[in-house]
Design a protein around this motif. Structure first.
Motif, PDB file in Angstrom:
ATOM      1  N   LEU A  73       0.989  -1.648   0.398  1.00  0.00           N
ATOM      2  CA  LEU A  73      -0.234   0.317  -0.041  1.00  0.00           C
ATOM      3  C   LEU A  73       0.568   1.433   0.549  1.00  0.00           C
ATOM      4  N   ALA A  74       2.091   1.209   0.741  1.00  0.00           N
ATOM      5  CA  ALA A  74       2.982   2.312   0.630  1.00  0.00           C
ATOM      6  C   ALA A  74       3.089   2.302  -0.888  1.00  0.00           C
ATOM      7  N   GLY A  75       3.621   1.584  -1.848  1.00  0.00           N
ATOM      8  CA  GLY A  75       4.186   1.386  -3.108  1.00  0.00           C
ATOM      9  C   GLY A  75       2.981   2.296  -3.783  1.00  0.00           C
ATOM     10  N   ALA A  76       1.303   1.913  -3.484  1.00  0.00           N
ATOM     11  CA  ALA A  76       0.971   2.520  -4.291  1.00  0.00           C
ATOM     12  C   ALA A  76       0.296   4.014  -3.572  1.00  0.00           C
ATOM     13  N   GLY A  77       1.443   4.839  -2.799  1.00  0.00           N
ATOM     14  CA  GLY A  77       1.084   6.240  -2.243  1.00  0.00           C
ATOM     15  C   GLY A  77       0.672   6.688  -1.036  1.00  0.00           C
ATOM     16  N   HIS A  78       0.300   5.313  -0.337  1.00  0.00           N
ATOM     17  CA  HIS A  78      -0.958   5.412   1.130  1.00  0.00           C
ATOM     18  C   HIS A  78       0.954   6.313   1.868  1.00  0.00           C
ATOM     19  N   ALA A  79       0.624   6.731   3.710  1.00  0.00           N
ATOM     20  CA  ALA A  79       1.342   6.983   4.335  1.00  0.00           C
ATOM     21  C   ALA A  79       1.628   5.922   5.580  1.00  0.00           C
ATOM     22  N   ILE A  80       2.404   5.409   5.968  1.00  0.00           N
ATOM     23  CA  ILE A  80       2.556   4.555   7.221  1.00  0.00           C
ATOM     24  C   ILE A  80       2.600   5.619   8.203  1.00  0.00           C
ATOM     25  N   VAL A  81       1.806   4.979   8.746  1.00  0.00           N
ATOM     26  CA  VAL A  81       1.930   6.183  10.457  1.00  0.00           C
ATOM     27  C   VAL A  81       3.139   5.301  10.657  1.00  0.00           C
ATOM     28  N   GLY A  82       2.236   4.330  11.271  1.00  0.00           N
ATOM     29  CA  GLY A  82       3.577   3.332  12.028  1.00  0.00           C
ATOM     30  C   GLY A  82       2.917   1.592  12.118  1.00  0.00           C
ATOM     31  N   ILE A  83       3.597   1.116  12.819  1.00  0.00           N
ATOM     32  CA  ILE A  83       3.181  -0.059  12.566  1.00  0.00           C
ATOM     33  C   ILE A  83       3.971  -0.565  14.203  1.00  0.00           C
ATOM     34  N   SER A  84       2.883  -1.611  15.093  1.00  0.00           N
ATOM     35  CA  SER A  84       3.249  -2.344  16.584  1.00  0.00           C
ATOM     36  C   SER A  84       3.614  -3.280  15.842  1.00  0.00           C
ATOM     37  N   ALA A  85       4.800  -3.921  16.649  1.00  0.00           N
ATOM     38  CA  ALA A  85       5.833  -5.155  17.101  1.00  0.00           C
ATOM     39  C   ALA A  85       5.727  -5.489  18.399  1.00  0.00           C
ATOM     40  N   VAL A  86       5.953  -5.787  18.892  1.00  0.00           N
ATOM     41  CA  VAL A  86       6.469  -7.486  20.177  1.00  0.00           C
ATOM     42  C   VAL A  86       7.508  -7.866  20.065  1.00  0.00           C
ATOM     43  N   SER A  87       7.367  -8.907  19.595  1.00  0.00           N
ATOM     44  CA  SER A  87       8.591 -10.259  19.937  1.00  0.00           C
ATOM     45  C   SER A  87      10.125  -8.915  18.773  1.00  0.00           C
ATOM     46  N   GLU A  88      10.654  -9.334  19.430  1.00  0.00           N
ATOM     47  CA  GLU A  88      12.240  -9.270  18.862  1.00  0.00           C
ATOM     48  C   GLU A  88      12.077 -10.031  17.083  1.00  0.00           C
ATOM     49  N   ALA A  89      11.563 -10.936  16.872  1.00  0.00           N
ATOM     50  CA  ALA A  89      11.520 -11.421  15.154  1.00  0.00           C
ATOM     51  C   ALA A  89      10.621 -10.825  14.503  1.00  0.00           C
ATOM     52  N   SER A  90       9.201  -9.858  15.343  1.00  0.00           N
ATOM     53  CA  SER A  90       8.287  -8.379  14.719  1.00  0.00           C
ATOM     54  C   SER A  90       9.219  -7.500  13.924  1.00  0.00           C
ATOM     55  N   ARG A  91      10.127  -7.386  15.332  1.00  0.00           N
ATOM     56  CA  ARG A  91      11.088  -6.023  15.045  1.00  0.00           C
ATOM     57  C   ARG A  91      11.855  -6.167  13.668  1.00  0.00           C
ATOM     58  N   GLU A  92      12.553  -6.901  14.091  1.00  0.00           N
ATOM     59  CA  GLU A  92      13.265  -7.610  12.293  1.00  0.00           C
ATOM     60  C   GLU A  92      12.320  -7.305  11.598  1.00  0.00           C
ATOM     61  N   ARG A  93      11.331  -7.791  11.446  1.00  0.00           N
ATOM     62  CA  ARG A  93      10.606  -8.178   9.917  1.00  0.00           C
ATOM     63  C   ARG A  93      10.166  -6.936   9.947  1.00  0.00           C
ATOM     64  N   ALA A  94       9.778  -6.196  10.564  1.00  0.00           N
ATOM     65  CA  ALA A  94       9.274  -4.803   9.951  1.00  0.00           C
ATOM     66  C   ALA A  94       9.958  -3.533   9.361  1.00  0.00           C
ATOM     67  N   GLN A  95      11.463  -3.795  10.467  1.00  0.00           N
ATOM     68  CA  GLN A  95      12.263  -2.601   9.842  1.00  0.00           C
ATOM     69  C   GLN A  95      12.808  -3.532   8.700  1.00  0.00           C
ATOM     70  N   ALA A  96      13.055  -4.899   8.694  1.00  0.00           N
ATOM     71  CA  ALA A  96      13.374  -5.252   7.298  1.00  0.00           C
ATOM     72  C   ALA A  96      12.533  -5.140   6.315  1.00  0.00           C
ATOM     73  N   MET A  97      11.158  -5.046   6.412  1.00  0.00           N
ATOM     74  CA  MET A  97      10.468  -4.541   5.624  1.00  0.00           C
ATOM     75  C   MET A  97       9.738  -2.974   5.103  1.00  0.00           C
ATOM     76  N   LEU A  98       9.930  -2.388   6.630  1.00  0.00           N
ATOM     77  CA  LEU A  98       9.257  -0.759   6.458  1.00  0.00           C
ATOM     78  C   LEU A  98      10.996   0.454   7.262  1.00  0.00           C
ATOM     79  N   PRO A  99      11.731   0.526   6.671  1.00  0.00           N
ATOM     80  CA  PRO A  99      12.605   0.509   7.608  1.00  0.00           C
ATOM     81  C   PRO A  99      12.325   1.874   7.687  1.00  0.00           C
TER      82      PRO A  99
END
Length: 286
Positions: free
Chosen positions: A33-59
């Protein structure tokens, strides 16, 4: 006033997007959706793995708590496990976090829009959108979205919103009725768990007889078999009815390509049993 609450003539078409859940699905859909022009305001991530995934996909996207994400977003994607979804939606409603005109989209296959009723009661727009894809949680999924269908359930007046979001992600929307969502979820679970179990069983047998790289050995066979099966399933009107019945009869005969056919059942757990606990993350919506 949120853009989704404004008259269509006053909307920019671009939304502030918040993602709740950094499993394999949320970051990928957010990236699309960001590629379609929408602006991502934030993402929730609790575990270390989810934080790493979020940073990798949405740095460059900040990791925020859920209430903050919902308060700042015009479109909220709830990509959380099925079991957590009802409590999450109800809890945010109890704290008055949902906003009128806000679009709330969940990705759980087994739920329609009924689970979003607490948000809808606060004036939010409920959408149930599930991509029929087994996610890896990597950029590889962005290409696969373009080859995927999405099950879409929404109130009739806002169904075009859900369909438009799917198209922006590169997918093809297919409307699934609210009452049909459990059957849809079972179909997804059966197809995925059965395919995985068959591959695991087959590669295990090949390993047992000393075949190196059994996954590579079976790659072309499995892909071509699945492609052929999908072609037959998707084009029954182009086949002679007698041929279809003969093919089904052949499959039911002992020894007709079924593991253990004609003798003791040698299939491993999960092969074709929808009740088997082999459904994986794709069904939980993480």
């Amino acid at each position: 006033m949120l853009p989704s609450a404004r008259p269509p003539s006053q909307r920019s078409g671009r939304l502030g997007l918040g993602i709740v859940g950094a499993g394999r699905v949320g970051p990928v859909l957010g990236s699309a959706l960001a590629g379609a022009g929408h602006a991502i305001v934030g993402i929730s991530a609790v575990s270390e793995a989810s934080r790493e995934r979020a940073q990798a996909m949405l740095p460059r996207v900040p990791i925020l708590d859920i209430p903050t994400i919902v308060e700042r977003s015009e479109l909220v994607i709830l990509a959380v496990p099925d079991a957590e979804l009802p409590q999450l939606v109800a809890g945010l409603a109890a704290t008055g976090t949902w906003q009128p005109g806000q679009i709330v989209l969940h990705t759980a296959p087994g739920f329609g829009i009924g689970v979003l009723q607490p948000a809808a009661a606060a004036g939010a727009i409920p959408l149930a959108v599930h991509p029929a894809l087994e996610f890896t949680g990597t950029s590889l999924d962005l290409t696969r979205l373009g080859e995927s269908y999405f099950a879409v359930t929404a109130p009739a007046p806002v169904l075009p919103i859900a369909q438009a979001l799917v198209v922006e992600m590169g997918g093809e929307p297919v409307v699934v009725a609210e009452a049909d969502r459990p059957a849809y979820a079972e179909a997804i679970a059966t197809a995925t768990s059965f395919s995985r179990s068959i591959v695991e069983q087959s590669t295990g047998l090949l390993q047992g007889i000393g075949v190196e790289n059994p996954g590579s050995f079976l790659s072309s066979l499995v892909r071509s078999s699945v492609d052929n099966a999908l072609t037959r399933a998707g084009a029954p009107t182009r086949l002679d009815l007698d041929e279809v019945l003969d093919a089904l009869a052949d499959e039911d005969r002992p020894g007709a390509g079924r593991p253990g056919a004609g003798g003791p059942d040698t299939r491993g757990p999960g092969t074709g049993d929808p009740g088997d606990d082999g459904r994986g993350w794709y069904l939980r919506g993480e």
